[in-house]
Design a protein around this motif. Structure first.
Motif, mmCIF file in Angstrom:
data_model
loop_
_atom_site.group_PDB
_atom_site.id
_atom_site.type_symbol
_atom_site.label_atom_id
_atom_site.label_comp_id
_atom_site.label_asym_id
_atom_site.label_seq_id
_atom_site.Cartn_x
_atom_site.Cartn_y
_atom_site.Cartn_z
ATOM 1 N N VAL A 72 -0.718 13.948 -4.933
ATOM 2 C CA VAL A 72 -0.183 12.637 -4.538
ATOM 3 C C VAL A 72 -1.640 12.274 -3.705
ATOM 4 O O VAL A 72 -1.641 11.288 -3.428
ATOM 5 C CB VAL A 72 1.271 12.455 -4.067
ATOM 6 C CG1 VAL A 72 1.040 11.356 -3.138
ATOM 7 C CG2 VAL A 72 1.750 12.830 -4.907
ATOM 8 N N TYR A 73 -1.738 13.343 -3.076
ATOM 9 C CA TYR A 73 -3.355 12.457 -1.736
ATOM 10 C C TYR A 73 -4.305 12.287 -2.443
ATOM 11 O O TYR A 73 -4.521 11.192 -2.366
ATOM 12 C CB TYR A 73 -3.550 14.040 -0.807
ATOM 13 C CG TYR A 73 -4.185 13.663 -0.200
ATOM 14 C CD1 TYR A 73 -3.584 12.920 1.465
ATOM 15 C CD2 TYR A 73 -5.919 14.383 0.012
ATOM 16 C CE1 TYR A 73 -4.968 12.761 2.012
ATOM 17 C CE2 TYR A 73 -6.660 13.657 0.659
ATOM 18 C CZ TYR A 73 -6.412 13.253 1.820
ATOM 19 O OH TYR A 73 -7.453 12.426 2.928
ATOM 20 N N GLU A 74 -4.455 13.159 -3.202
ATOM 21 C CA GLU A 74 -6.104 12.753 -4.294
ATOM 22 C C GLU A 74 -5.683 11.593 -4.396
ATOM 23 O O GLU A 74 -6.965 10.482 -5.013
ATOM 24 C CB GLU A 74 -6.375 13.128 -5.305
ATOM 25 C CG GLU A 74 -6.373 15.182 -4.717
ATOM 26 C CD GLU A 74 -8.212 15.155 -3.971
ATOM 27 O OE1 GLU A 74 -8.872 13.947 -3.748
ATOM 28 O OE2 GLU A 74 -8.041 16.623 -4.181
ATOM 29 N N ASP A 78 -7.192 7.937 -3.823
ATOM 30 C CA ASP A 78 -8.441 6.943 -4.636
ATOM 31 C C ASP A 78 -7.697 5.866 -5.213
ATOM 32 O O ASP A 78 -8.543 4.889 -4.850
ATOM 33 C CB ASP A 78 -8.369 8.286 -6.590
ATOM 34 C CG ASP A 78 -8.928 9.113 -6.146
ATOM 35 O OD1 ASP A 78 -10.288 9.586 -5.451
ATOM 36 O OD2 ASP A 78 -9.225 9.968 -7.175
ATOM 37 N N GLY A 79 -6.761 5.646 -5.178
ATOM 38 C CA GLY A 79 -6.158 4.150 -5.724
ATOM 39 C C GLY A 79 -6.487 2.958 -3.948
ATOM 40 O O GLY A 79 -6.848 2.053 -3.905
ATOM 41 N N LEU A 80 -6.325 3.795 -3.094
ATOM 42 C CA LEU A 80 -6.443 3.095 -1.934
ATOM 43 C C LEU A 80 -8.185 2.980 -1.544
ATOM 44 O O LEU A 80 -8.593 1.998 -0.962
ATOM 45 C CB LEU A 80 -6.221 3.720 -0.247
ATOM 46 C CG LEU A 80 -4.434 3.789 -0.829
ATOM 47 C CD1 LEU A 80 -4.572 4.747 1.162
ATOM 48 C CD2 LEU A 80 -3.863 2.337 0.039
ATOM 49 N N ASN A 81 -9.637 3.772 -1.755
ATOM 50 C CA ASN A 81 -10.187 3.093 -1.891
ATOM 51 C C ASN A 81 -10.924 3.045 -3.120
ATOM 52 O O ASN A 81 -12.210 3.432 -3.234
ATOM 53 C CB ASN A 81 -10.572 4.089 -1.228
ATOM 54 C CG ASN A 81 -10.660 5.239 -0.110
ATOM 55 O OD1 ASN A 81 -10.842 3.757 0.898
ATOM 56 N ND2 ASN A 81 -9.570 5.952 0.282
ATOM 57 N N GLY A 82 -10.708 3.215 -4.142
ATOM 58 C CA GLY A 82 -10.881 2.065 -5.128
ATOM 59 C C GLY A 82 -11.311 2.998 -5.870
ATOM 60 O O GLY A 82 -13.257 3.172 -6.415
ATOM 61 N N GLY A 103 -10.609 6.684 7.627
ATOM 62 C CA GLY A 103 -9.617 7.401 8.542
ATOM 63 C C GLY A 103 -7.972 6.566 8.317
ATOM 64 O O GLY A 103 -6.930 7.302 8.258
ATOM 65 N N TRP A 104 -7.726 5.533 8.600
ATOM 66 C CA TRP A 104 -6.798 4.644 7.210
ATOM 67 C C TRP A 104 -6.091 5.464 6.544
ATOM 68 O O TRP A 104 -5.028 5.683 6.129
ATOM 69 C CB TRP A 104 -6.621 2.781 7.968
ATOM 70 C CG TRP A 104 -5.620 2.607 7.726
ATOM 71 C CD1 TRP A 104 -5.133 1.832 6.085
ATOM 72 C CD2 TRP A 104 -3.880 2.836 8.176
ATOM 73 N NE1 TRP A 104 -4.473 0.984 6.251
ATOM 74 C CE2 TRP A 104 -3.276 2.372 7.157
ATOM 75 C CE3 TRP A 104 -3.616 3.063 9.082
ATOM 76 C CZ2 TRP A 104 -1.822 2.144 7.961
ATOM 77 C CZ3 TRP A 104 -2.377 2.827 9.715
ATOM 78 C CH2 TRP A 104 -1.950 1.820 9.045
ATOM 79 N N SER A 105 -7.080 5.305 5.501
ATOM 80 C CA SER A 105 -6.555 5.798 4.108
ATOM 81 C C SER A 105 -6.119 6.865 4.141
ATOM 82 O O SER A 105 -4.511 7.585 3.321
ATOM 83 C CB SER A 105 -6.882 4.977 2.966
ATOM 84 O OG SER A 105 -8.919 5.484 3.328
ATOM 85 N N ARG A 106 -6.669 7.996 4.980
ATOM 86 C CA ARG A 106 -6.639 9.516 4.886
ATOM 87 C C ARG A 106 -5.458 9.371 5.454
ATOM 88 O O ARG A 106 -4.240 10.102 4.726
ATOM 89 C CB ARG A 106 -7.868 10.398 5.664
ATOM 90 C CG ARG A 106 -8.918 10.484 5.006
ATOM 91 C CD ARG A 106 -9.739 11.438 5.541
ATOM 92 N NE ARG A 106 -10.975 11.324 4.567
ATOM 93 C CZ ARG A 106 -12.080 10.923 5.770
ATOM 94 N NH1 ARG A 106 -11.783 9.954 7.019
ATOM 95 N NH2 ARG A 106 -13.462 10.879 5.050
#
Length: 307
Positions: A72-74, A78-82, A103-106
């Motif tokens: 789920v994390y990966e 990926d979705g948040l960072n295109g 950092g926010w996306s992580r």
């Protein structure tokens, strides 16, 4: 791998967290007051193997938990960072429209992954806690299957999710902080020439990655950061997981009530009881986890990325 290596520390931590709940009221706690004495008493009562009591359930819990968590994390990251875009354009140059990891996306990806894995695998975590806190000679359950059967018979399906609220209060910030710190540190050490000699280079692709020392260090620091932040809530959730075994219905508490009771009766120190073995566990636990994770990615030829 990580849970098995650190199982003795985990059992000691949990026993310290719940010891004042399961001991006779008005009497001195039966559990040891020092970490060394605690290990000695566990071995005296059940032998060396008792240090790994409940580890079988813990390992069964970790297989789906870690799989769901990292998967789920990966994908959320990926979705948040295109990351659905190719990393390079047709000429082989970096895609200028491809967003960078932040950092926010992580934090968001880590919180999402932790909460989903926690809810999916919580019954195994609860059974593991109950098996781990049983006293030798006074066992209520004969093993994992027997524990599931008896909990369902006595408490119903809802009994498997006793303490899920405080658990999510631990899991969400814990994984958010852990992934954020680990990913940020990894990005830093791969960019800074100060760590050049500690990095490794993939022979096939020529890409740089973290060596053993960097993986261990970044993993350990991320684990310490999340542990110090969330440990009080972890103490509350452990007590809620086992209170149905030791308290009458009228004496059982909700999460906020548990928190107030610990602060009133034991003070702030009670919220951090069991922290020393937990911190001693962090380096081998998180270090082993991320080391195995990075190794398996290389072995399975998963494309490299900044966590």
């Amino acid at each position: 791998m990580a849970k098995t290596v650190t199982a003795p520390f985990s059992r000691l931590t949990i026993l310290y967290q719940v010891h004042s709940l399961v001991t006779t009221k008005g009497h001195r706690p039966r559990f040891a007051m020092s970490m060394t004495e605690g290990v000695q008493k566990i071995v005296e009562r059940g032998g060396v193997r008792s240090l790994w009591k409940g580890n079988g359930t813990s390992v069964l819990h970790r297989f789906p938990f870690s799989a769901i968590n990292f998967f789920v994390y990966e994908n959320v990251l990926d979705g948040l960072n295109g990351r659905s875009r190719a990393p390079e354009d047709e000429d082989g140059h970096p895609d200028p429209h491809r967003r960078q990891t932040t950092g926010w996306s992580r934090l968001v990806a880590g919180a999402t992954a932790g909460s989903m894995a926690c809810v999916a695998c919580y019954p195994l975590d609860l059974v593991r806690t109950r098996l781990t806190t049983e006293l030798e000679g006074r066992e209520r359950y004969r093993g994992m299957v027997d524990a599931f059967r008896k909990i369902h018979a006595a408490e119903g399906f809802g009994g498997f999710y006793s303490g899920i609220g405080p658990t999510l209060a631990v899991a969400v910030p814990s994984f958010a902080i852990s992934y954020c710190v680990y990913g940020s540190l990894k990005e830093y050490v791969l960019d800074d020439d100060l760590f050049y000699n500690l990095r490794k280079v993939d022979v096939g692709t020529g890409e740089e990655g973290m060596g053993f020392a960097l993986t261990l260090g970044c993993g350990a620091l991320s684990g310490i950061a999340s542990t110090l932040t969330t440990f009080p809530f972890d103490t509350v959730r452990r007590r809620m997981q086992i209170q149905n075994l030791h308290l009458e219905v009228s004496e059982r508490r909700t999460g906020p009530e548990q928190l107030r009771a610990i602060l009133t009766q034991e003070g702030v120190k009670g919220m951090y009881r069991g922290l020393p073995p937990e911190l001693l566990k962090v380096v081998p636990m998180v270090g082993t986890m991320f080391l195995a994770y990075e190794y398996m990615k290389d072995l399975l030829q998963v494309r490299a990325r900044i966590l």
